[in-house]
Each structure stands twice: as C-alpha cells, then as structure tokens.
Design a protein around this motif. Sequence first.
Motif, PDB file in Angstrom:
ATOM      1  N   ALA A 136     -27.614  33.356  34.078  1.00 27.69           N
ATOM      2  CA  ALA A 136     -27.205  34.504  33.065  1.00 27.69           C
ATOM      3  C   ALA A 136     -27.705  34.490  31.872  1.00 27.69           C
ATOM      4  CB  ALA A 136     -25.950  34.866  33.164  1.00 27.69           C
ATOM      5  N   ALA A 137     -27.341  33.324  31.119  1.00 25.85           N
ATOM      6  CA  ALA A 137     -27.666  33.088  29.904  1.00 25.85           C
ATOM      7  C   ALA A 137     -29.204  32.853  29.450  1.00 25.85           C
ATOM      8  CB  ALA A 137     -27.098  31.549  29.203  1.00 25.85           C
ATOM      9  N   GLN A 138     -29.928  32.050  30.589  1.00 24.02           N
ATOM     10  CA  GLN A 138     -31.388  32.024  30.685  1.00 24.02           C
ATOM     11  C   GLN A 138     -31.980  33.207  30.655  1.00 24.02           C
ATOM     12  OE1 GLN A 138     -33.511  30.502  34.054  1.00 24.02           O
ATOM     13  NE2 GLN A 138     -34.593  29.037  32.415  1.00 24.02           N
ATOM     14  N   GLY A 139     -31.516  34.051  31.582  1.00 27.30           N
ATOM     15  CA  GLY A 139     -32.082  35.662  31.829  1.00 27.30           C
ATOM     16  C   GLY A 139     -31.834  36.288  30.370  1.00 27.30           C
ATOM     17  N   ARG A 140     -30.844  36.359  29.564  1.00 26.49           N
ATOM     18  CA  ARG A 140     -30.758  37.102  28.466  1.00 26.49           C
ATOM     19  C   ARG A 140     -31.855  36.470  27.402  1.00 26.49           C
ATOM     20  NH1 ARG A 140     -26.696  39.852  25.351  1.00 26.49           N
ATOM     21  NH2 ARG A 140     -25.839  40.655  27.461  1.00 26.49           N
ATOM     22  N   ILE A 141     -31.777  35.215  27.593  1.00 23.32           N
ATOM     23  CA  ILE A 141     -32.794  34.620  26.413  1.00 23.32           C
ATOM     24  C   ILE A 141     -34.133  34.729  26.527  1.00 23.32           C
ATOM     25  CG2 ILE A 141     -33.489  32.358  25.409  1.00 23.32           C
ATOM     26  CD1 ILE A 141     -30.635  31.539  25.931  1.00 23.32           C
ATOM     27  N   ALA A 177     -46.015  34.909  27.816  1.00 16.68           N
ATOM     28  CA  ALA A 177     -45.888  33.754  26.810  1.00 16.68           C
ATOM     29  C   ALA A 177     -44.445  33.437  26.827  1.00 16.68           C
ATOM     30  CB  ALA A 177     -46.303  34.421  25.613  1.00 16.68           C
ATOM     31  N   ALA A 178     -43.711  34.150  27.148  1.00 11.49           N
ATOM     32  CA  ALA A 178     -42.137  33.785  27.099  1.00 11.49           C
ATOM     33  C   ALA A 178     -41.975  32.984  28.177  1.00 11.49           C
ATOM     34  CB  ALA A 178     -41.130  35.044  27.165  1.00 11.49           C
ATOM     35  N   ALA A 179     -42.327  32.913  29.215  1.00  7.99           N
ATOM     36  CA  ALA A 179     -42.190  32.233  30.443  1.00  7.99           C
ATOM     37  C   ALA A 179     -42.926  30.826  29.936  1.00  7.99           C
ATOM     38  CB  ALA A 179     -42.932  32.663  31.792  1.00  7.99           C
ATOM     39  N   VAL A 180     -43.886  30.786  29.346  1.00  2.66           N
ATOM     40  CA  VAL A 180     -44.574  29.533  28.944  1.00  2.66           C
ATOM     41  C   VAL A 180     -43.687  28.779  28.063  1.00  2.66           C
ATOM     42  CG1 VAL A 180     -46.679  28.525  27.775  1.00  2.66           C
ATOM     43  CG2 VAL A 180     -47.169  30.264  29.425  1.00  2.66           C
ATOM     44  N   VAL A 181     -43.230  29.320  26.970  1.00  2.00           N
ATOM     45  CA  VAL A 181     -42.291  28.750  25.853  1.00  2.00           C
ATOM     46  C   VAL A 181     -41.130  28.262  26.677  1.00  2.00           C
ATOM     47  CG1 VAL A 181     -40.717  29.412  24.010  1.00  2.00           C
ATOM     48  CG2 VAL A 181     -43.082  30.290  24.125  1.00  2.00           C
ATOM     49  N   SER A 182     -40.574  28.901  27.574  1.00  2.00           N
ATOM     50  CA  SER A 182     -39.448  28.652  28.395  1.00  2.00           C
ATOM     51  C   SER A 182     -39.722  27.390  29.158  1.00  2.00           C
ATOM     52  CB  SER A 182     -38.732  29.758  29.196  1.00  2.00           C
ATOM     53  OG  SER A 182     -37.471  29.227  29.878  1.00  2.00           O
ATOM     54  N   PHE A 183     -40.433  27.433  29.878  1.00  2.00           N
ATOM     55  CA  PHE A 183     -40.648  26.255  30.688  1.00  2.00           C
ATOM     56  C   PHE A 183     -41.335  24.882  30.152  1.00  2.00           C
ATOM     57  CE2 PHE A 183     -39.957  27.687  34.834  1.00  2.00           C
ATOM     58  CZ  PHE A 183     -40.220  26.620  35.731  1.00  2.00           C
ATOM     59  N   SER A 193     -40.968  24.182  26.946  1.00  2.00           N
ATOM     60  CA  SER A 193     -39.570  23.453  26.414  1.00  2.00           C
ATOM     61  C   SER A 193     -38.597  22.845  27.294  1.00  2.00           C
ATOM     62  CB  SER A 193     -38.856  24.482  25.443  1.00  2.00           C
ATOM     63  OG  SER A 193     -38.296  25.456  26.186  1.00  2.00           O
ATOM     64  N   GLY A 194     -38.464  23.173  28.337  1.00  2.00           N
ATOM     65  CA  GLY A 194     -37.792  22.461  29.408  1.00  2.00           C
ATOM     66  C   GLY A 194     -38.393  21.301  29.858  1.00  2.00           C
ATOM     67  N   TRP A 235     -33.675  29.900  16.404  1.00  2.52           N
ATOM     68  CA  TRP A 235     -33.703  28.479  17.278  1.00  2.52           C
ATOM     69  C   TRP A 235     -33.228  29.071  18.807  1.00  2.52           C
ATOM     70  CZ3 TRP A 235     -28.867  27.665  19.534  1.00  2.52           C
ATOM     71  CH2 TRP A 235     -27.712  28.256  18.825  1.00  2.52           C
ATOM     72  N   TRP A 236     -32.213  30.025  18.727  1.00  2.00           N
ATOM     73  CA  TRP A 236     -31.821  30.315  20.341  1.00  2.00           C
ATOM     74  C   TRP A 236     -32.772  30.773  21.249  1.00  2.00           C
ATOM     75  CZ3 TRP A 236     -31.812  35.207  22.045  1.00  2.00           C
ATOM     76  CH2 TRP A 236     -31.841  36.513  21.075  1.00  2.00           C
ATOM     77  N   TYR A 237     -33.823  31.240  20.757  1.00  2.00           N
ATOM     78  CA  TYR A 237     -34.844  31.916  21.548  1.00  2.00           C
ATOM     79  C   TYR A 237     -35.326  30.776  22.527  1.00  2.00           C
ATOM     80  CZ  TYR A 237     -35.220  36.617  19.765  1.00  2.00           C
ATOM     81  OH  TYR A 237     -35.102  37.865  19.130  1.00  2.00           O
ATOM     82  N   TYR A 238     -35.315  29.510  21.974  1.00  2.00           N
ATOM     83  CA  TYR A 238     -35.861  28.384  22.919  1.00  2.00           C
ATOM     84  C   TYR A 238     -34.891  27.445  23.708  1.00  2.00           C
ATOM     85  CZ  TYR A 238     -39.135  29.680  19.088  1.00  2.00           C
ATOM     86  OH  TYR A 238     -40.261  30.300  18.399  1.00  2.00           O
ATOM     87  N   LEU A 239     -33.556  27.978  23.795  1.00  2.00           N
ATOM     88  CA  LEU A 239     -32.753  27.436  24.872  1.00  2.00           C
ATOM     89  C   LEU A 239     -33.038  27.545  26.123  1.00  2.00           C
ATOM     90  CD1 LEU A 239     -29.543  27.750  22.712  1.00  2.00           C
ATOM     91  CD2 LEU A 239     -30.655  25.997  22.758  1.00  2.00           C
ATOM     92  N   GLY A 240     -33.907  28.416  26.469  1.00  2.50           N
ATOM     93  CA  GLY A 240     -34.071  28.869  28.008  1.00  2.50           C
ATOM     94  C   GLY A 240     -34.301  27.661  28.610  1.00  2.50           C
ATOM     95  N   GLY A 241     -35.496  26.667  28.178  1.00  2.00           N
ATOM     96  CA  GLY A 241     -35.792  25.751  28.775  1.00  2.00           C
ATOM     97  C   GLY A 241     -34.822  24.808  29.432  1.00  2.00           C
ATOM     98  N   ALA A 242     -34.037  24.331  28.152  1.00  2.00           N
ATOM     99  CA  ALA A 242     -33.245  23.434  28.688  1.00  2.00           C
ATOM    100  C   ALA A 242     -31.988  23.855  29.644  1.00  2.00           C
ATOM    101  CB  ALA A 242     -32.312  23.135  27.033  1.00  2.00           C
ATOM    102  N   ILE A 243     -31.489  24.996  29.513  1.00  2.19           N
ATOM    103  CA  ILE A 243     -30.749  25.806  30.463  1.00  2.19           C
ATOM    104  C   ILE A 243     -31.435  25.633  31.733  1.00  2.19           C
ATOM    105  CG2 ILE A 243     -29.617  27.896  31.239  1.00  2.19           C
ATOM    106  CD1 ILE A 243     -29.467  28.438  28.370  1.00  2.19           C
ATOM    107  N   GLY A 244     -32.604  25.839  31.821  1.00  4.14           N
ATOM    108  CA  GLY A 244     -33.247  25.899  33.014  1.00  4.14           C
ATOM    109  C   GLY A 244     -33.438  24.601  33.650  1.00  4.14           C
TER     110      GLY A 244
END
Length: 320
Positions: free
Chosen positions: A23-28, A41-47, A49-50, A237-246
Amino acid sequence: MTAHKLPVLLGMPLAVLAGLGIAAQGRINGALGARLNDGLAAAVVSFGSGLVVIVLVSLLLPSGRRGIRAILPSLRERKFPRWYLAAGAIGAFFVLTQGLTVSLIGIALFTVAVVTGQSLSGLLVDRIGLSPAGKRAITPIRVISAVLTIAAVIWAVSPRFAQAEDASHWLLPVVLPLAAGFLMSFQQAMNATQTVHYGTPLAATLINFGSGVLVLLIAWLIKVSVAGVGNPLPSEWWYYLGGAIGCLFIGLSAWLVRGLGVLLTGLGTIAGQLLGSLALDLIFPTPGSVIATATWLGTLLTLLAMVLATLPWPRRKRVS
C-alpha cells in the motif's frame, strides 16, 4: 524440495505487514509517476533504488554472501527451471502499473483489480504446485475465502466509485493492475523456490531486482528515444522509498510462501493492503479520498475472510 514449518499465527501477521508495504509503495510510486509525468521512469527509479539496497544488504550480511555464492551452482545444476529468474520481470510490471495507472484510476480501482487477479491466481498456483509448499487442493473453504476477499475489497472501496468518471476512462487502464495482480502469485512462488535453493530470501530478492531493473531500463531507453525524458527528479526524499519497501515485500513473501502457501500469503498481503490504504487515507489523505462506513466494514470483512482461510478445517489428502 520441502516447505518449512511456519505457524499460521506467526506467518499471517507477517503477510499483513508485507501488504502494508504494498500500500505504501503504491502511493509512493503513483505519486512519483505523476510528478515525473512518466510512469516508466518512476518504475526505473523504484526498482533501481531497491537494487542498490538489496546489493548492500547482501554484501554486508554473511547469509547474503552465502546466498550469492549459491546462485551459479543452483543454475548450473538446474535445481529449478531457469525461467523462474523472470520473476523480476513480473515485479517490474507490477511497479510499472503503479506508476502508470494509480494517478489515472485511483488507488481504489487499482486495489480491486490487483486483489481480484491475485486471489484467483493464488488458488491456481497452489493447485498446480509451483511453490515449495507443494500442491494444495482447491477446497470449498479456500474458494469461499478468495471470493469473500474480492467482495470485501470491492465493498471497502465502493464509496470512491461514486467519484469516478465514466467507466470508459478507466476500463482499459484497469486491465494492467488486474494482470499484474494475477501474475503476483506466480512471482511469489518462483521467488520462494529460488529461496529454498539459495538458502536465503536475500539472494532471490537480489535476482528479482536485477532482472527487473534490466527489463525496465531497456523499456525506458526505448521510450526516451521516441518521446524524450519527462520531468526532472524531485528533491523530496520520500519519493525514493518505494524500492526499499519492495525489497521488504519480495523477500518476506518469498520466505512466507514456503510455509503458508501462495493463497494464504496472498490473503494476508491483501488484508495488509486494505489496512495500509485505510491508514494512509486517514493520516495522509489525497484529493478524492473517501472513508465511509462501507470502508470500515469492507476492511473488517477482508480480515474475516483471511481468518476463515486459516481455521483448522478438516484436512483432505494432499493432491498427488
């Protein structure tokens, strides 16, 4: 290949925790896709950073280093089909749908589509025995729990449907999260199998992010060559948390599926998604957020469906 013993009372809360992360990753990722005007591009950034996070963790922890050393021998000895390495592509597709569709159809329709696909495929994957938990019969109570979950989620998000535009505007975009949800159960089973042979979910998560980044990066470069780049990266900074959550979700799910099976893990993560979405709407509401009586009752019904699936009903013989 055998499943490890995992008490349901321990496993299901952990599955709910993994769902909170979704849920948090989806919102971010949805917010990042809208900010960049580029869901890819958002998916590239998320993956991307993960991948950085899981590489660092794997190198720092002894279990991570052992898992990395076990990857090539497992592939050479063909301990599992090599196409299981494509689990990362499924994860990439899921993250891509977050960035592309959440801003278009809203988190409500996105959640319903993902849950519907995931509930149906969870039954299928358990039946054909793709995960280390082995084949599990499609019993009436498992079907009832899956159907009840879908109905409960629709009920929980129904107040937001009244604010939706004409169905023609979201009917096509909703197909993407529906397909992503359906593929999620296969991804969890494939990652769980790799975890068994690598000896740690860290290595499976590393492979998952590595292959996912490769797929997304190729797609993004093709997109850039045709349409150019989107908006610049945000400074928050919080825009880049999706990867860690993933990383947390993928690693935890790969471990849980070994003991709970795909369906139970999926039902737990679905409950977590609803609870997480509800908490986010309460604490960090967005335009169009609606919390009504149906929202609370639908969420409670989802939890009831999860409990129903975990009760010790009379066991049938394992499917051979």
